[in-house]
Design a protein around this motif. Structure first.
Motif, short mmCIF file in Angstrom:
data_model
loop_
_atom_site.label_atom_id
_atom_site.label_comp_id
_atom_site.label_asym_id
_atom_site.label_seq_id
_atom_site.Cartn_x
_atom_site.Cartn_y
_atom_site.Cartn_z
N ASP A 1 0.82 -1.21 0.00
CA ASP A 1 0.00 0.00 0.00
C ASP A 1 0.85 1.26 0.00
OD1 ASP A 1 -2.22 -1.67 2.26
OD2 ASP A 1 -2.53 -1.34 0.12
N THR A 2 2.16 1.10 0.14
CA THR A 2 3.05 2.26 0.15
C THR A 2 2.97 3.01 -1.17
OG1 THR A 2 4.60 1.24 1.70
CG2 THR A 2 5.47 2.97 0.26
N ALA A 3 2.67 4.31 -1.09
CA ALA A 3 2.49 5.13 -2.29
C ALA A 3 2.20 6.57 -1.87
CB ALA A 3 1.32 4.61 -3.13
N VAL A 4 2.17 7.44 -2.86
CA VAL A 4 1.65 8.78 -2.66
C VAL A 4 0.16 8.72 -2.99
CG1 VAL A 4 1.67 11.17 -3.44
CG2 VAL A 4 3.83 9.90 -3.18
N TYR A 5 -0.66 9.14 -2.05
CA TYR A 5 -2.10 9.11 -2.21
C TYR A 5 -2.61 10.51 -2.53
CZ TYR A 5 -2.35 4.35 -0.45
OH TYR A 5 -2.21 2.99 -0.29
N SER A 6 -3.44 10.59 -3.58
CA SER A 6 -3.98 11.86 -4.00
C SER A 6 -5.49 11.79 -4.10
CB SER A 6 -3.43 12.26 -5.38
OG SER A 6 -2.02 12.39 -5.35
N CYS A 7 -6.15 12.88 -3.74
CA CYS A 7 -7.59 12.96 -3.97
C CYS A 7 -7.84 13.78 -5.22
CB CYS A 7 -8.31 13.55 -2.77
SG CYS A 7 -7.86 15.24 -2.35
N ALA A 8 -9.00 13.57 -5.80
CA ALA A 8 -9.34 14.24 -7.06
C ALA A 8 -10.85 14.43 -7.14
CB ALA A 8 -8.83 13.42 -8.24
N ALA A 9 -11.26 15.42 -7.92
CA ALA A 9 -12.67 15.75 -8.08
C ALA A 9 -13.10 15.56 -9.52
CB ALA A 9 -12.93 17.19 -7.64
N SER A 10 -14.29 15.01 -9.69
CA SER A 10 -14.80 14.72 -11.02
C SER A 10 -16.31 14.94 -11.08
CB SER A 10 -14.48 13.27 -11.39
OG SER A 10 -15.07 12.92 -12.63
N SER A 11 -16.80 15.22 -12.27
CA SER A 11 -18.25 15.31 -12.49
C SER A 11 -18.83 13.92 -12.77
CB SER A 11 -18.55 16.25 -13.65
OG SER A 11 -17.90 15.80 -14.82
N GLN A 12 -17.98 12.90 -12.79
CA GLN A 12 -18.41 11.53 -13.02
C GLN A 12 -17.97 10.63 -11.88
OE1 GLN A 12 -17.41 10.18 -17.13
NE2 GLN A 12 -16.42 12.17 -17.30
N ILE A 13 -18.69 9.56 -11.66
CA ILE A 13 -18.25 8.54 -10.69
C ILE A 13 -17.31 7.64 -11.46
CG2 ILE A 13 -18.96 6.72 -9.11
CD1 ILE A 13 -21.71 8.04 -8.98
N ALA A 14 -16.04 8.00 -11.47
CA ALA A 14 -15.08 7.39 -12.39
C ALA A 14 -13.96 6.67 -11.65
CB ALA A 14 -14.48 8.46 -13.29
N THR A 15 -13.44 5.65 -12.29
CA THR A 15 -12.28 4.93 -11.76
C THR A 15 -11.03 5.21 -12.59
OG1 THR A 15 -12.78 2.97 -13.08
CG2 THR A 15 -13.76 3.08 -10.87
N ILE A 16 -11.17 6.06 -13.59
CA ILE A 16 -10.06 6.41 -14.48
C ILE A 16 -9.60 7.83 -14.17
CG2 ILE A 16 -9.35 6.70 -16.88
CD1 ILE A 16 -11.58 4.72 -17.61
N GLY A 17 -8.32 8.00 -13.98
CA GLY A 17 -7.80 9.30 -13.60
C GLY A 17 -8.08 10.40 -14.59
N ASP A 18 -8.12 10.06 -15.87
CA ASP A 18 -8.36 11.07 -16.90
C ASP A 18 -9.73 11.72 -16.80
OD1 ASP A 18 -6.47 9.42 -19.57
OD2 ASP A 18 -5.86 10.53 -17.80
N ARG A 19 -10.64 11.10 -16.05
CA ARG A 19 -11.98 11.65 -15.92
C ARG A 19 -12.07 12.69 -14.80
NH1 ARG A 19 -15.34 7.61 -18.29
NH2 ARG A 19 -14.15 6.94 -20.10
N TYR A 20 -10.97 12.93 -14.13
CA TYR A 20 -10.96 13.85 -13.00
C TYR A 20 -10.42 15.20 -13.42
CZ TYR A 20 -12.38 10.17 -9.88
OH TYR A 20 -13.12 9.20 -9.26
N ASP A 21 -11.05 16.25 -12.90
CA ASP A 21 -10.73 17.61 -13.32
C ASP A 21 -9.74 18.31 -12.40
OD1 ASP A 21 -14.19 17.59 -13.87
OD2 ASP A 21 -12.70 17.56 -15.48
N TYR A 22 -9.79 17.98 -11.13
CA TYR A 22 -8.95 18.67 -10.15
C TYR A 22 -8.24 17.63 -9.28
CZ TYR A 22 -11.95 22.54 -11.49
OH TYR A 22 -12.63 23.49 -12.21
N TRP A 23 -7.00 17.95 -8.92
CA TRP A 23 -6.16 17.04 -8.15
C TRP A 23 -5.47 17.77 -7.02
CZ3 TRP A 23 -5.49 11.80 -9.16
CH2 TRP A 23 -6.09 11.34 -10.34
N GLY A 24 -5.26 17.04 -5.92
CA GLY A 24 -4.42 17.54 -4.85
C GLY A 24 -2.96 17.18 -5.11
N GLN A 25 -2.09 17.64 -4.22
CA GLN A 25 -0.66 17.40 -4.39
C GLN A 25 -0.23 16.01 -3.92
OE1 GLN A 25 1.67 19.48 -5.88
NE2 GLN A 25 -0.22 20.46 -6.54
N GLY A 26 -1.02 15.41 -3.07
CA GLY A 26 -0.72 14.07 -2.60
C GLY A 26 -0.09 14.05 -1.22
#
Length: 122
Positions: free
Chosen positions: A90-115
């Protein structure tokens, strides 16, 4: 515009727990579906979890199902990722993101945090 700031990362031993938070600013926060992604060194970014704007719908990657729980408090403009039974993988950089879709693909997200870094030792 939506801004996201993650917190709560750190180092923990295998089997331990952490709770990540994602503070969101922007007056349209409650209209976004919120996702969590992670990226380990040398690996591609991968989907972890997503929660709908209402909180009624959640989806998880198979690798975290039963161990991680995503939730949100729209009154506090905050999304959480409770991580239990953590494993070294599970070791990784974790980031949250916002989307207008309930998506599992990162490209569908419009805004991202720094992690935020999560490190799990064996």
């Amino acid at each position: 515009q939506v801004q996201l700031v993650e917190s709560g990362g750190g180092s923990v031993q295998a089997g331990g727990s952490l709770r990540l938070s994602c503070a969101v600013s922007g007056r349209t926060y409650s209209m976004y579906h919120m996702g969590w992604f992670r990226q380990a060194p040398g690996k591609e970014r991968e989907f972890v979890a997503v929660i709908s704007w209402s909180g009624r719908i959640t989806r998880y990657a198979d690798s975290v199902k039963g161990r991680f729980t995503v939730s949100r408090d729209n009154a506090k403009n905050t999304v959480y990722l409770q991580m239990n039974s953590l494993r070294p993988e599970d070791t990784a950089v974790y980031s949250c993101a916002a989307s207008s879709q309930i998506a599992t693909i990162g490209d569908r997200y419009d805004y991202w945090g720094q992690g935020t870094q999560v490190t799990v030792s064996s």
